[in-house]
Design an enzyme around this catalytic site. Structure first.
Site, PDB file in Angstrom:
ATOM      1  N   TYR A 174       9.294  -5.833-117.316  1.00  0.00           N
ATOM      2  CA  TYR A 174      10.150  -7.143-118.039  1.00  0.00           C
ATOM      3  C   TYR A 174      11.589  -7.089-117.598  1.00  0.00           C
ATOM      4  O   TYR A 174      12.221  -8.052-117.238  1.00  0.00           O
ATOM      5  CB  TYR A 174      10.033  -6.566-119.391  1.00  0.00           C
ATOM      6  CG  TYR A 174      11.073  -7.404-120.420  1.00  0.00           C
ATOM      7  CD1 TYR A 174      10.287  -8.649-120.837  1.00  0.00           C
ATOM      8  CD2 TYR A 174      12.142  -7.079-121.068  1.00  0.00           C
ATOM      9  CE1 TYR A 174      11.217  -9.537-121.879  1.00  0.00           C
ATOM     10  CE2 TYR A 174      12.722  -7.755-122.003  1.00  0.00           C
ATOM     11  CZ  TYR A 174      12.201  -9.003-122.307  1.00  0.00           C
ATOM     12  OH  TYR A 174      12.984  -9.682-123.225  1.00  0.00           O
ATOM     13  N   LYS A 178      13.407 -10.089-115.751  1.00  0.00           N
ATOM     14  CA  LYS A 178      15.034 -10.727-116.605  1.00  0.00           C
ATOM     15  C   LYS A 178      15.855 -10.564-115.627  1.00  0.00           C
ATOM     16  O   LYS A 178      16.960 -11.265-115.675  1.00  0.00           O
ATOM     17  CB  LYS A 178      14.956  -9.858-117.725  1.00  0.00           C
ATOM     18  CG  LYS A 178      14.159 -10.264-118.978  1.00  0.00           C
ATOM     19  CD  LYS A 178      14.117 -11.720-119.155  1.00  0.00           C
ATOM     20  CE  LYS A 178      13.173 -11.793-120.454  1.00  0.00           C
ATOM     21  NZ  LYS A 178      12.855 -13.322-120.612  1.00  0.00           N
TER      22      LYS A 178
END
Length: 313
Positions: A174, A178
């Protein structure tokens, strides 16, 4: 009320629930016609009756409030599906003006326990999904700008995360996705500036179905109080960045939650060391970098953990 997005059209991905839903509702409230995208398919409710797809439920909610909206069900990590999403906006409303990339999933695990699929699926939905829609939207704006001979109204709002800024030990996939989205955003901002298009990234903190485990330890609001982690704290910033008033804001990263917006500064060079000769030797590097890091705290890394303590003053 004023409608700064009147006559503009928007796409919001992952808008069937949570943050995306709040963003779609806000864009519609400000006057935009919205294409509500979500991966969720129609299913069965608790009584066994057929249930409406999440995207269609939000589109119905917008129309019931007097706005304009159509639903699109599909996975934006699929290149062709992303193309059909942008085509739906341009065919339905004549053009696309705003793209809000919000769709995402979580597959949290420590790096030494993470499977290949857990890595690939998160990178695919977040990072590739952002690229796919941006590719088709940017081509649309470039063609419009060439046809008109001048800039167009194009707005991209991408969704990054504090996990990229602060580091998140249990979210390597993640955090990497991002961080990649920030790189995609700044590159896109530079590439599309001459066409009148802006691209910015937000790092929202919101209590949604996707993040319920992340924020499970935080207190719920008292009855009648707005949750500091409510998606409604994030949606107004998305609406503003989508508006004509934000034409000078591009290539930026903004943290937003709980009645607060923080502008994140770009990285700064902390120190520079030059080789005495043409290139460094091992010994010379030890002579300059060793003393430099000897006086720095072990936890003082590129990660900016202080963003996690940001709150409304």
């Amino acid at each position: 009320m004023s409608h700064p997005l009147r006559d503009l059209s928007a796409i919001v991905t992952g808008a069937g629930r949570g943050l995306g839903r709040a963003e779609a509702l806000e864009l519609a409230r400000l006057g935009a016609a919205v294409v509500v995208n979500d991966y969720g398919q129609p299913g069965r409710d608790g009584s066994g009756e057929a249930s409406t797809a999440p995207a269609e439920r939000v589109a119905e909610e917008i129309r019931a409030a007097g706005g304009r909206a159509v639903a699109h069900t599909g996975d934006v990590s699929d290149f062709e599906v992303a193309g059909s999403l942008v085509a739906l906006a341009t065919c339905t409303y004549g053009r696309l003006d705003i793209l809000v990339n919000n769709a995402g999933i979580l597959r949290d695990r420590m790096i030494f326990s993470m499977s290949e699929d857990e890595w690939d699926s998160v990178i695919r939905v977040h990072l590739k999904g952002h690229f796919n829609t941006t590719h088709f939207a940017s081509a649309h704006w470039r063609e419009r700008a060439k046809a008109s001979g001048g800039p167009v109204h194009g707005r991209i709002v991408n969704t990054s995360s504090e996990a990229f800024l602060a580091g998140s030990a249990g979210q390597p996939n993640y955090a990497a996705a991002k961080g990649g989205i920030v790189g995609l955003t700044t590159s896109t901002a530079l590439a599309l500036r001459k066409y009148g298009v802006t691209a910015n990234a937000i790092c929202p903190r919101a209590r949604t179905r996707m993040t319920e485990d992340v924020f499970a330890g935080l207190a719920e609001p008292a009855p009648g109080e707005l949750d500091p982690l409510a998606p409604e704290h994030v949606a107004p910033l998305v609406g503003y960045l989508a508006s004509p008033a934000a034409s000078r804001i591009t290539g930026q990263v903004l943290v937003v939650h709980g009645g607060m917006v923080a502008v994140v500064d770009r990285p700064r060079v902390a120190a520079q060391f030059d080789a005495a000769g043409e290139t460094f030797s091992y010994q010379e590097l030890e002579g300059v970098l060793g003393p430099y890091y000897a006086h720095r705290a072990p936890d003082e890394t590129f990660a900016a953990a202080e963003v996690l303590s940001l709150k409304r003053a």
